[in-house]
Design a protein around this motif. Structure first.
Motif, PDB file in Angstrom:
ATOM      1  N   SER A 103       0.532  -1.106   0.445  1.00 45.79           N
ATOM      2  CA  SER A 103       0.069   0.268  -0.355  1.00 45.79           C
ATOM      3  C   SER A 103       0.583   1.350  -0.132  1.00 45.79           C
ATOM      4  O   SER A 103       1.301   1.537   1.215  1.00 45.79           O
ATOM      5  CB  SER A 103      -0.582   0.274   0.919  1.00 45.79           C
ATOM      6  OG  SER A 103      -1.811   1.031   1.192  1.00 45.79           O
ATOM      7  N   TRP A 104       1.425   1.643  -1.073  1.00 40.41           N
ATOM      8  CA  TRP A 104       2.600   3.063  -1.600  1.00 40.41           C
ATOM      9  C   TRP A 104       1.436   3.690  -2.958  1.00 40.41           C
ATOM     10  O   TRP A 104       0.947   3.393  -3.222  1.00 40.41           O
ATOM     11  CB  TRP A 104       3.185   2.254  -1.329  1.00 40.41           C
ATOM     12  CG  TRP A 104       3.743   1.525  -2.285  1.00 40.41           C
ATOM     13  CD1 TRP A 104       4.432   0.213  -1.278  1.00 40.41           C
ATOM     14  CD2 TRP A 104       4.550   1.953  -3.403  1.00 40.41           C
ATOM     15  NE1 TRP A 104       4.483  -0.576  -3.099  1.00 40.41           N
ATOM     16  CE2 TRP A 104       4.605  -0.051  -3.458  1.00 40.41           C
ATOM     17  CE3 TRP A 104       4.382   2.200  -4.212  1.00 40.41           C
ATOM     18  CZ2 TRP A 104       5.347   0.103  -4.942  1.00 40.41           C
ATOM     19  CZ3 TRP A 104       4.769   1.894  -5.868  1.00 40.41           C
ATOM     20  CH2 TRP A 104       4.913   1.347  -6.051  1.00 40.41           C
ATOM     21  N   ARG A 105       2.193   4.887  -2.708  1.00 40.12           N
ATOM     22  CA  ARG A 105       1.869   5.990  -3.626  1.00 40.12           C
ATOM     23  C   ARG A 105       3.370   6.505  -3.783  1.00 40.12           C
ATOM     24  O   ARG A 105       3.683   7.044  -3.009  1.00 40.12           O
ATOM     25  CB  ARG A 105       1.841   7.260  -3.727  1.00 40.12           C
ATOM     26  CG  ARG A 105       1.241   7.359  -4.901  1.00 40.12           C
ATOM     27  CD  ARG A 105       0.185   8.357  -4.496  1.00 40.12           C
ATOM     28  NE  ARG A 105      -0.451  10.198  -5.363  1.00 40.12           N
ATOM     29  CZ  ARG A 105      -1.102  11.184  -5.500  1.00 40.12           C
ATOM     30  NH1 ARG A 105      -1.874  10.771  -4.088  1.00 40.12           N
ATOM     31  NH2 ARG A 105      -1.082  12.079  -6.235  1.00 40.12           N
ATOM     32  N   VAL A 106       4.055   6.553  -5.064  1.00 41.39           N
ATOM     33  CA  VAL A 106       5.062   7.292  -5.469  1.00 41.39           C
ATOM     34  C   VAL A 106       5.097   7.944  -6.897  1.00 41.39           C
ATOM     35  O   VAL A 106       4.462   7.679  -8.079  1.00 41.39           O
ATOM     36  CB  VAL A 106       6.248   6.137  -5.947  1.00 41.39           C
ATOM     37  CG1 VAL A 106       7.733   7.843  -6.397  1.00 41.39           C
ATOM     38  CG2 VAL A 106       7.094   5.373  -4.771  1.00 41.39           C
ATOM     39  N   ASP A 107       4.710  10.208  -6.626  1.00 43.07           N
ATOM     40  CA  ASP A 107       4.490  10.812  -8.104  1.00 43.07           C
ATOM     41  C   ASP A 107       6.017  11.119  -7.961  1.00 43.07           C
ATOM     42  O   ASP A 107       6.946  11.275  -7.677  1.00 43.07           O
ATOM     43  CB  ASP A 107       3.969  11.941  -7.297  1.00 43.07           C
ATOM     44  CG  ASP A 107       2.715  11.225  -7.379  1.00 43.07           C
ATOM     45  OD1 ASP A 107       1.821  10.038  -7.280  1.00 43.07           O
ATOM     46  OD2 ASP A 107       1.931  12.321  -6.393  1.00 43.07           O
ATOM     47  N   THR A 108       6.777  11.001  -9.730  1.00 42.60           N
ATOM     48  CA  THR A 108       7.656  11.323  -9.763  1.00 42.60           C
ATOM     49  C   THR A 108       7.569  12.503 -11.548  1.00 42.60           C
ATOM     50  O   THR A 108       6.356  12.733 -11.789  1.00 42.60           O
ATOM     51  CB  THR A 108       8.002  10.100 -10.945  1.00 42.60           C
ATOM     52  OG1 THR A 108       8.222   9.057 -10.683  1.00 42.60           O
ATOM     53  CG2 THR A 108       9.718  10.462 -12.134  1.00 42.60           C
ATOM     54  N   VAL A 109       8.383  13.622 -10.587  1.00 41.72           N
ATOM     55  CA  VAL A 109       7.328  15.148 -11.475  1.00 41.72           C
ATOM     56  C   VAL A 109       8.366  15.385 -12.577  1.00 41.72           C
ATOM     57  O   VAL A 109       9.312  15.291 -11.500  1.00 41.72           O
ATOM     58  CB  VAL A 109       7.447  15.607 -10.007  1.00 41.72           C
ATOM     59  CG1 VAL A 109       6.877  17.559 -10.684  1.00 41.72           C
ATOM     60  CG2 VAL A 109       6.379  16.011  -9.428  1.00 41.72           C
ATOM     61  N   ALA A 240      -5.119   6.629   3.774  1.00 38.76           N
ATOM     62  CA  ALA A 240      -5.370   5.080   3.344  1.00 38.76           C
ATOM     63  C   ALA A 240      -5.569   6.163   2.074  1.00 38.76           C
ATOM     64  O   ALA A 240      -5.519   5.401   1.123  1.00 38.76           O
ATOM     65  CB  ALA A 240      -6.143   4.382   3.436  1.00 38.76           C
ATOM     66  N   ASP A 241      -6.501   7.273   1.641  1.00 32.89           N
ATOM     67  CA  ASP A 241      -6.799   8.057   1.136  1.00 32.89           C
ATOM     68  C   ASP A 241      -5.932   8.431  -0.068  1.00 32.89           C
ATOM     69  O   ASP A 241      -6.209   8.086  -1.724  1.00 32.89           O
ATOM     70  CB  ASP A 241      -7.609   9.095   0.642  1.00 32.89           C
ATOM     71  CG  ASP A 241      -9.618   8.202   1.913  1.00 32.89           C
ATOM     72  OD1 ASP A 241      -9.839   6.842   1.278  1.00 32.89           O
ATOM     73  OD2 ASP A 241     -10.323   8.836   2.680  1.00 32.89           O
ATOM     74  N   THR A 242      -4.665   8.982   0.592  1.00 27.65           N
ATOM     75  CA  THR A 242      -3.680   9.654  -0.464  1.00 27.65           C
ATOM     76  C   THR A 242      -3.099   8.397  -1.277  1.00 27.65           C
ATOM     77  O   THR A 242      -2.459   8.926  -2.889  1.00 27.65           O
ATOM     78  CB  THR A 242      -2.839  10.359   0.455  1.00 27.65           C
ATOM     79  OG1 THR A 242      -3.059  11.045   1.140  1.00 27.65           O
ATOM     80  CG2 THR A 242      -1.553  10.183  -0.193  1.00 27.65           C
ATOM     81  N   VAL A 243      -3.093   6.985  -0.939  1.00 24.95           N
ATOM     82  CA  VAL A 243      -2.450   6.211  -1.968  1.00 24.95           C
ATOM     83  C   VAL A 243      -3.370   5.556  -2.674  1.00 24.95           C
ATOM     84  O   VAL A 243      -3.487   4.346  -3.517  1.00 24.95           O
ATOM     85  CB  VAL A 243      -1.513   5.035  -0.504  1.00 24.95           C
ATOM     86  CG1 VAL A 243      -0.373   6.009  -0.035  1.00 24.95           C
ATOM     87  CG2 VAL A 243      -2.874   3.919  -0.130  1.00 24.95           C
TER      88      VAL A 243
END
Length: 375
Positions: A103-109, A240-243
């Motif tokens: 359960s994770w999120r990674v944004d590449t900018v 949790a909503d962020t990911v």
């Protein structure tokens, strides 16, 4: 939903084989450092062994943060797999929210746009904001895959490089002020003489055990060949909503089978590999594929069988690269700490791609051992 596989045609696969020479051996060589202010900090009394233990125990520890990495590996080819050359050579800005391993999120900018990677227990979403395209892949993923931007995060890189280190291989470094935290340092010097990596320096948040900055240095390098650091960091559990990812209306949603060129190579029908090569033991990946990974930590040698047509095209391309060493029907190349060798055909006409953070002599010995195993 529209269904598209990663490998669409035989011709596309052949074109991508040239990249195995640089991709399979550089999964850990994916960034160089950003400039961090080094404020005076109070020295920590924690021992190197205890700090190592905290890092090795932190793989499921939640965090969020903003990190930057700058690539430093120059590749001998210019056309490749998607954004991989950017990952290896350009500045990469990452924003991460990590709740658990599934359960994770990674944004590449980047200047060209933003991409997001979302992991849930059932699937992996890749979301391209500019293209309004989302690709969903089932999990678990293959045991062998290409590197991606999320691998640049300090916890990901640091935990991987220190995962198999022993207490007698590490020493303390002076503390640094990183992302507003006093971070004790740890230096790993690989014990294997085959390694082209001379040291790995990691600065750690002592409370969570999470790496905040990672520098990897190679033999003869004037600057770190791999580095990544947090500019902002929190050890609080993200919401949790962020990911969670829900495709916006109008998004082009595609399904992918989870195979990339690395996992495709791992599925080739090939003869069994020896249990050791050049004194390095074959890694147990829980169901060995055609590709063999030898060694541990930052000292890795990868042996991949090549289809005949792919081998010819790859040899032809590497022959033209600056610094290539051609011996008979084999070709070798050094790219910073990475060495690459395409072997002579064995008795059964099989050829291998050998690549990794090991010396050229190590690869040459491995080639001879593979040739002997095939007779």
């Amino acid at each position: 939903m529209q269904h598209t596989g990663y490998v669409r045609t035989v011709e596309e696969v052949r074109k991508k084989w040239r990249w195995l020479a640089v991709v399979l051996g550089i999964a850990v060589l994916v960034a160089t450092p950003s400039v961090i202010a080094r404020w005076p900090v109070e020295a920590s009394n924690i021992t190197a062994a205890e700090l190592l233990s905290r890092v090795q125990s932190s793989t499921a520890t939640p965090y969020s943060g903003y990190a930057q990495a700058v690539g430093g590996v120059t590749l001998p080819v210019t056309d490749g797999l998607g954004g991989l050359p950017d990952l290896l050579g350009d500045t990469t800005t990452l924003r991460a929210w990590y709740r658990s391993p599934d359960s994770w999120r990674v944004d590449t900018v980047r200047l060209a746009g933003e991409r997001g990677l979302y992991r849930s227990p059932a699937r992996l979403w890749s979301w391209d904001y500019e293209q309004n395209t989302a690709v969903v892949t089932p999990v678990p993923e293959p045991s062998l895959r290409l590197p991606r931007e999320a691998d640049l995060l300090p916890p990901e890189l640091g935990q991987r490089l220190l995962s198999e280190a022993n207490a007698d291989e590490v020493t303390r470094l002076p503390d640094r002020r990183i992302a507003g935290r006093d971070a004790p340092g740890l230096r790993l010097i690989p014990s294997e003489p085959q390694s082209t990596v001379t040291e790995v320096d990691v600065w750690v948040d002592p409370d969570s055990g999470l790496p905040l900055q990672v520098d990897v240095l190679g033999d003869g390098a004037t600057r770190p060949i791999v580095s990544t650091a947090f500019l902002d960091f929190s050890s609080a559990t993200p919401d949790a909503d962020t990911v969670r990812f829900v495709p916006p209306p109008g998004t082009d949603v595609q399904q992918q089978d989870g195979l990339d060129i690395a996992s495709f190579a791992d599925g080739i029908d090939a003869a069994g590999l020896p249990s050791t090569l050049s004194g390095l033991d074959l890694m147990d990946r829980g169901g060995q594929g055609a590709v063999g990974i030898y060694g541990r930590g930052v000292t890795e040698l990868i042996a991949a069988p090549l289809p005949r047509r792919a081998a010819r095209g790859l040899v032809d391309q590497l022959r033209e690269a600056p610094g290539a060493v051609v011996t008979g029907n084999s070709v070798a190349l050094s790219i910073g700490p990475l060495n690459v060798l395409i072997t002579e055909p064995t008795a059964d006409r099989r050829r291998y791609l050998l690549s990794g953070t090991v010396t050229a002599e190590t690869l040459a010995t491995a080639a001879l051992q593979l040739e002997g195993a095939a007779t």
